[in-house]
Each structure stands twice: as structure tokens, then as C-alpha cells.
Design an enzyme around this catalytic site. Sequence first.
Site, PDB file in Angstrom:
ATOM      1  N   TYR A   1      13.523 -19.997   2.946  1.00 45.56           N
ATOM      2  CA  TYR A   1      12.394 -19.177   2.500  1.00 45.56           C
ATOM      3  C   TYR A   1      11.149 -19.564   3.185  1.00 45.56           C
ATOM      4  O   TYR A   1      10.494 -18.582   3.617  1.00 45.56           O
ATOM      5  CB  TYR A   1      12.295 -19.186   0.832  1.00 45.56           C
TER       6      TYR A   1
ATOM      7  N   SER B   1       3.481 -16.175   1.353  1.00 49.75           N
ATOM      8  CA  SER B   1       3.909 -17.274   0.130  1.00 49.75           C
ATOM      9  C   SER B   1       2.977 -18.511   0.621  1.00 49.75           C
ATOM     10  O   SER B   1       2.713 -18.837   1.676  1.00 49.75           O
ATOM     11  CB  SER B   1       4.983 -17.541  -0.046  1.00 49.75           C
TER      12      SER B   1
END
Length: 265
Positions: free
Chosen positions: A151, A138
Site C-alpha cells: 500500500y 494517503s
Amino acid sequence: MELRGKTVLLTGASGGIGQAIALQLAAAGARLVLVARNTARLATLQAELVAKHPADHQIFSADLTNAQERQDLLAFVRDLQGIDLLINNAGISQFGLVAQQDYATQLSTNLLMPMLLTQTLLPELQRKSAAMIVNVGSAFGSIGYPGFTGYSASKFGLRGFTEALKRELSDSAVQVLYFAPRATDTSINSDAVVAMNRELGNQSDSPALVAAALVQQIQQNQARRFIGWPEQLFVRVNAVLPGIVDKALAAKLAVIRRYAQLSQP
Ligand SMILES: NC(=O)c1ccc[n+]([C@@H]2O[C@H](COP(=O)([O-])OP(=O)(O)OC[C@H]3O[C@@H](n4cnc5c(N)ncnc54)[C@H](OP(=O)(O)O)[C@@H]3O)[C@@H](O)[C@H]2O)c1
């Protein structure tokens, strides 16, 4: 890697990006092994693939955080005579301030799970004359973002694992790639995240666009790929001059915090 005739194991195949990747890989001539927990969604996708791009596409339902289920998947892969490409795409995300975060679940799913699955399946990949592993990270694996502490940490870890593995296998026939989307329109993003991105002017891509970029990366054997502008620039700036990104995100913190509090259970 030329995809025609290759067997691809795709985790997170029931999700938004996973389904789009599966369709495009099948269109390029690959045979898919679709893996996730939701059997019904996998079966629907399998039927769509078989109808549109006929091949011996397979499904395997598993919670990949479970060691026994990873071993069962290994046995399934051996029965298929191995795989040419492993795509570690499954993942989860939580948006919230520190007190709201479940760090153990995010690190277990986003970091430990792809590491352990890679360890389990690497010998099967090494049997092939050419093979590949793609880890889906990501933009938040390079830019620590407020409200995404768990995350971000998991995706930073995945990027580190990918880099070390790539270098360890650099004299072998197994290529290791890292793919980093920015925000994408899937249900991984809660309503609060979608509303925050809209207010902050953060762009969000379609799963089809993200899948096309990934398929191209695989075909071109490109080691690292980051999606989106200005995110690609921020990733580079954050690496060399993180103070600039500190300031930019400090200016957005009040908005981020407001939405993070909204997403409290
Ligand atoms: N969407 C974004 O904004 C965005 C941005 C950057 C990166 N990414 C990354 O892209 C990847 C795909 O995300 P997405 O947007 O497609 O999310 P999604 O629609 O929520 O899909 C997530 C997938 O992961 C699977 N999964 C989760 N936990 C699992 C487990 N324990 N065992 C097996 N499968 C599991 C889910 O399947 P089941 O629930 O059926 O098990 C589902 O197929 C993730 O790694 C994510 O971090 C997404």
C-alpha cells in the site's frame, strides 16, 4: 474551482470516503458521475443524491483495472459532453507482513489504474476552459509504514505521478491536486488495523470530515493537502530527517507485527 454546475467523475463512489465526497459535492451544486464495481451501492447513492440535491447524477459500473471498461467509461463521458473534474479515489489496502502481500493487485489498483484512467480522460478535461484532477493518496504515501509495504509503495507512486503530472500541466487549464487522508473509519481497514490503531493511539477520522477537507481543497485550488495532526508533522519530519521516524516506528514494531500476523488469511 467553483463546483456549482460542474460535472465530477468520482471513482470509488461506493466506498466510505467516496459516498461522503459525493454527498458533499452534490450539496455544493455539482453533478456526479459515480463510478465503482458495485452497481447496487451506486444506485442507492444516486437515489439519495437525487432526493437531497436534485441534478442529473449518473452511475457507471466498471472495474477500472480493465482496459475495455475504461474505454466504455470514456464513451459514456463523451456522451455527457465531458467532465470538469476527475477524482481518482478508488483504492484497496492490505495489511500484513511481506509474505502475505499481494503486490500486483495493490499496485494495479492504487497506482496503475488512476494513471491509466487519467491518460484516458485527460483529453476530455482539456476540452474545458478550466478543469481539475484530484488524486486521493494517503499519509502512507509519504511515510512508509510496516505491514503496509504494498500500500505504501502504491501511494508513494501515486504521489510521484501526481507531482510530475501537475508540473507537466502547469501551463495548461488543468489543475492537479493531491489529497492525503490519515486513517479514516471505512471498511478498507480490517478489524486488525482498527485494533492496532486503537492500541497505538493512532487517530481515525470520519468520512464526512475527510470529504469536507477535500471539497474545501478543491474550492481553494490547494495543490496538496494532508489531513490530521501529528501526521502532517510526521510527513515533514520523514522528508528531512527520516531517521527520527525510523526510530519512532521501530518502537511500535512489535505491536504492528502482532496485528499483521493476526490478519493472516
Ligand atoms: N480509510 C482510510 O483509512 C484511508 C486512509 C488514507 C487514504 N485512503 C484512501 O481513500 C480512498 C477511498 O478509500 P475508502 O476508505 O473509502 O475505502 P473503501 O470504503 O474500501 O472504498 C474503496 C472504493 O474503491 C472502489 N474500487 C476498488 N477497486 C476498484 C476497481 N478495481 N474498480 C473500480 N472501483 C474500485 C470500491 O468500489 P467497488 O468495490 O464497488 O468496486 C470502493 O468504492 C482510497 O484511495 C484509499 O486508499 C483511505
